[in-house]
Design an enzyme around this catalytic site. Structure first.
Site, PDB file in Angstrom:
ATOM      1  CG  HIS A 120      -3.076   3.201   2.529  1.00 56.65           C
ATOM      2  ND1 HIS A 120      -3.687   2.733   1.336  1.00 56.65           N
ATOM      3  CD2 HIS A 120      -3.171   1.917   3.209  1.00 56.65           C
ATOM      4  CE1 HIS A 120      -3.911   1.279   1.308  1.00 56.65           C
ATOM      5  NE2 HIS A 120      -3.721   0.697   2.722  1.00 56.65           N
ATOM      6  CB  CYS A 178      -0.909  -0.062   1.157  1.00 58.80           C
ATOM      7  SG  CYS A 178      -1.905  -1.652   1.366  1.00 58.80           S
ATOM      8  CG  ASN A 203      -6.794  -1.469   1.625  1.00 62.56           C
ATOM      9  OD1 ASN A 203      -5.999  -1.128   0.655  1.00 62.56           O
ATOM     10  ND2 ASN A 203      -6.103  -1.798   2.777  1.00 62.56           N
TER      11      ASN A 203
HETATM   12  O1  UT7 Z   1      -3.555  -1.504   3.757  1.00 61.54           O
HETATM   13  C1  UT7 Z   1      -3.004  -2.086   4.791  1.00 61.54           C
HETATM   14  C2  UT7 Z   1      -3.348  -3.074   5.733  1.00 61.54           C
HETATM   15  N1  UT7 Z   1      -4.608  -3.119   6.212  1.00 61.54           N
HETATM   16  C3  UT7 Z   1      -5.028  -2.164   7.140  1.00 61.54           C
HETATM   17  O2  UT7 Z   1      -4.813  -1.136   7.535  1.00 61.54           O
HETATM   18  C4  UT7 Z   1      -6.019  -2.950   8.161  1.00 61.54           C
HETATM   19  C5  UT7 Z   1      -5.742  -2.489   9.627  1.00 61.54           C
HETATM   20  N2  UT7 Z   1      -6.969  -2.858  10.514  1.00 61.54           N
HETATM   21  C6  UT7 Z   1      -8.327  -2.436  10.440  1.00 61.54           C
HETATM   22  O3  UT7 Z   1      -8.538  -1.590   9.794  1.00 61.54           O
HETATM   23  C7  UT7 Z   1      -8.954  -3.067  11.824  1.00 61.54           C
HETATM   24  O4  UT7 Z   1      -8.390  -3.634  12.532  1.00 61.54           O
HETATM   25  C8  UT7 Z   1     -10.098  -3.921  11.111  1.00 61.54           C
HETATM   26  C9  UT7 Z   1     -11.182  -3.217  10.175  1.00 61.54           C
HETATM   27  C10 UT7 Z   1      -9.618  -5.169  10.157  1.00 61.54           C
HETATM   28  C11 UT7 Z   1     -11.061  -4.425  12.355  1.00 61.54           C
HETATM   29  O5  UT7 Z   1     -11.747  -3.600  13.047  1.00 61.54           O
HETATM   30  P1  UT7 Z   1     -11.205  -3.868  14.511  1.00 61.54           P
HETATM   31  O6  UT7 Z   1     -11.881  -2.807  15.024  1.00 61.54           O
HETATM   32  O7  UT7 Z   1      -9.766  -3.746  14.855  1.00 61.54           O
HETATM   33  O8  UT7 Z   1     -11.833  -5.193  14.833  1.00 61.54           O
HETATM   34  P2  UT7 Z   1     -11.105  -6.463  15.736  1.00 61.54           P
HETATM   35  O9  UT7 Z   1     -10.292  -7.155  14.572  1.00 61.54           O
HETATM   36  O10 UT7 Z   1     -10.706  -6.237  17.045  1.00 61.54           O
HETATM   37  O11 UT7 Z   1     -12.615  -7.670  15.790  1.00 61.54           O
HETATM   38  C12 UT7 Z   1     -13.556  -7.147  16.559  1.00 61.54           C
HETATM   39  C13 UT7 Z   1     -14.672  -8.176  16.378  1.00 61.54           C
HETATM   40  C14 UT7 Z   1     -14.242  -9.522  16.316  1.00 61.54           C
HETATM   41  O12 UT7 Z   1     -14.891 -10.447  17.007  1.00 61.54           O
HETATM   42  P3  UT7 Z   1     -14.984 -10.819  18.477  1.00 61.54           P
HETATM   43  O13 UT7 Z   1     -13.596 -11.421  18.703  1.00 61.54           O
HETATM   44  O14 UT7 Z   1     -14.912  -9.552  19.329  1.00 61.54           O
HETATM   45  O15 UT7 Z   1     -16.172 -11.625  18.982  1.00 61.54           O
HETATM   46  C15 UT7 Z   1     -14.109  -9.954  14.985  1.00 61.54           C
HETATM   47  O16 UT7 Z   1     -14.433 -11.184  14.669  1.00 61.54           O
HETATM   48  O17 UT7 Z   1     -15.245  -7.969  14.886  1.00 61.54           O
HETATM   49  C16 UT7 Z   1     -15.213  -9.146  14.367  1.00 61.54           C
HETATM   50  N3  UT7 Z   1     -15.376  -9.113  12.689  1.00 61.54           N
HETATM   51  C17 UT7 Z   1     -16.464  -8.761  12.302  1.00 61.54           C
HETATM   52  N4  UT7 Z   1     -17.764  -8.686  12.840  1.00 61.54           N
HETATM   53  C18 UT7 Z   1     -18.688  -8.602  11.604  1.00 61.54           C
HETATM   54  C19 UT7 Z   1     -14.224  -8.913  12.156  1.00 61.54           C
HETATM   55  N5  UT7 Z   1     -14.812  -8.621  10.934  1.00 61.54           N
HETATM   56  C20 UT7 Z   1     -15.884  -8.561  10.639  1.00 61.54           C
HETATM   57  C21 UT7 Z   1     -17.172  -8.124  10.082  1.00 61.54           C
HETATM   58  N6  UT7 Z   1     -18.284  -8.018  10.501  1.00 61.54           N
HETATM   59  N7  UT7 Z   1     -16.763  -8.120   8.637  1.00 61.54           N
END
Ligand code: UT7
Length: 313
Positions: free
Chosen positions: A232, A108, A262
């Site tokens: 980004h 990215c 993204n």
């Molecule tokens: O391009 C460069 C690389 N990528 C990035 O920059 C991505 C960086 N990371 C992020 O943007 C965020 O960490 C995410 C958007 C990927 C995730 O958001 P988060 O607020 O960090 O959520 P999390 O990973 O802590 O997950 C929270 C909960 C989890 O459930 P539990 O364990 O709390 O029960 C996940 O399983 O949300 C769940 N979850 C979802 N729920 C509904 C993960 N994906 C989804 C989804 N829909 N699509």
């Protein structure tokens, strides 16, 4: 020898995939995706080469240059159409450019890496370059994995960079990588993307802040001198966190991720092109670009937009 950005253009595939489209078949919701990421819809389809070509042609038209005026293509991509040859090679033939072409994989951060490399090439030997960021991440994303499927999509953006007497378009840059953290975001040959989202998020904010501070210090440019910040486009919460700590308003920030998701190397040039098309950029404006991604790479640059000298106060 200096350089100037003389054209820009972007490309998105026609198929729109909304959050509700995912919610209809995965355990997710429009509310979760839009609140946690800022993404509302994204585009999918095409190939990296086809999107790169469309963006490049638009940039050439804007620069009023024929392809034969270009003697270097730098294509930033993580999703080349084939392992061999580089996607920039058939692209070079399709466009009818002169000189050389190569792909560059810095994820990215790739577009900013590509811009810095192209600018350095022009300083050595003049000429004109197409700098393109293009990715088709949907092809390497498991569309049944809600944690990645809703994030990654397809798109491309390009600029024409020409050697001109005087100042370089790139006032300064900070490029880096932390290879020890490479496994946080990866994809094996023939596989799909795996990512430790929360840890990538944490590092993304830190890396962008440090990198932006480094490039501002190196150039002597103050945050208030920046006309537009083009980060980004991964997650609006990352952008807001960086903006808040640097004191950049969202008014001065280019944002397309609500409509594109993204798109990796495509993301910064897509946002830059949309801002330019909307009349948000004027000759001489200072633009701050900053990206981070798999690798973990990061890259920030302060760029002077367009032809001509510093913007009138
Ligand atoms: O391009 C460069 C690389 N990528 C990035 O920059 C991505 C960086 N990371 C992020 O943007 C965020 O960490 C995410 C958007 C990927 C995730 O958001 P988060 O607020 O960090 O959520 P999390 O990973 O802590 O997950 C929270 C909960 C989890 O459930 P539990 O364990 O709390 O029960 C996940 O399983 O949300 C769940 N979850 C979802 N729920 C509904 C993960 N994906 C989804 C989804 N829909 N699509």
């Amino acid at each position: 020898m200096g350089s100037a950005i003389t054209g820009w253009g972007s490309a998105l595939p026609p198929r729109v995939v909304t959050n509700d489209d995912f919610a209809a078949r995965l355990d997710t919701s429009d509310a979760w995706i839009s609140e946690r990421t800022g993404i509302r819809q994204r585009r999918m389809g095409g190939t990296t080469g086809s999107l790169a070509e469309e963006a490049a042609r638009a940039a050439l038209a804007r620069a009023e240059r024929q392809p034969a005026a270009i003697d270097q293509i730098v294509l930033a991509t993580t999703t080349p159409d084939r392992l061999i040859p580089a996607t920039s090679s058939p692209l070079h033939a399709a466009l009818g450019c002169r000189g050389g072409a190569f792909d560059l994989n810095a994820a990215c951060a790739g577009f900013v890496y590509g811009l810095v490399v192209a600018d350095a090439l022009l300083q050595v030997r003049g000429g004109a370059a197409l700098v393109i960021g293009a990715d088709t991440l949907s092809r390497i994303t498991d569309q049944d994995d809600r944690s990645t499927a809703v994030l990654f999509a397809d798109g491309a953006g390009a600029i024409v960079l020409e050697a001109v007497p005087g100042e370089s378009a790139v006032l300064g840059a900070d490029l880096g990588v932390d290879g020890a953290a490479a496994d946080l975001l990866s994809c094996e040959h023939g596989g799909t993307i795996t990512m430790e989202g929360r840890e990538v998020y944490r590092r993304a904010v830190r890396a962008e802040l440090d990198s932006i501070e480094a490039v501002l210090a190196a150039t002597g440019v103050k945050i208030d001198d920046i006309a537009l910040f083009v980060p980004h486009q991964a997650n609006v919460r990352i952008i807001e966190a960086v903006n808040q700590r640097l004191g950049i308003s969202m008014d001065k920030t280019a944002l397309v991720l609500d409509r594109t998701g993204n798109t990796s190397a495509g993301s910064i040039p897509l946002a830059l092109c949309e801002a330019a098309d909307a009349g948000r950029l004027h000759d001489g404006d200072l633009v701050l670009l900053s990206g981070f991604g798999a690798g973990m790479t990061w890259a920030s640059a302060v760029v002077r937009w367009g032809r001509g000298g510093p913007a009138a106060a």
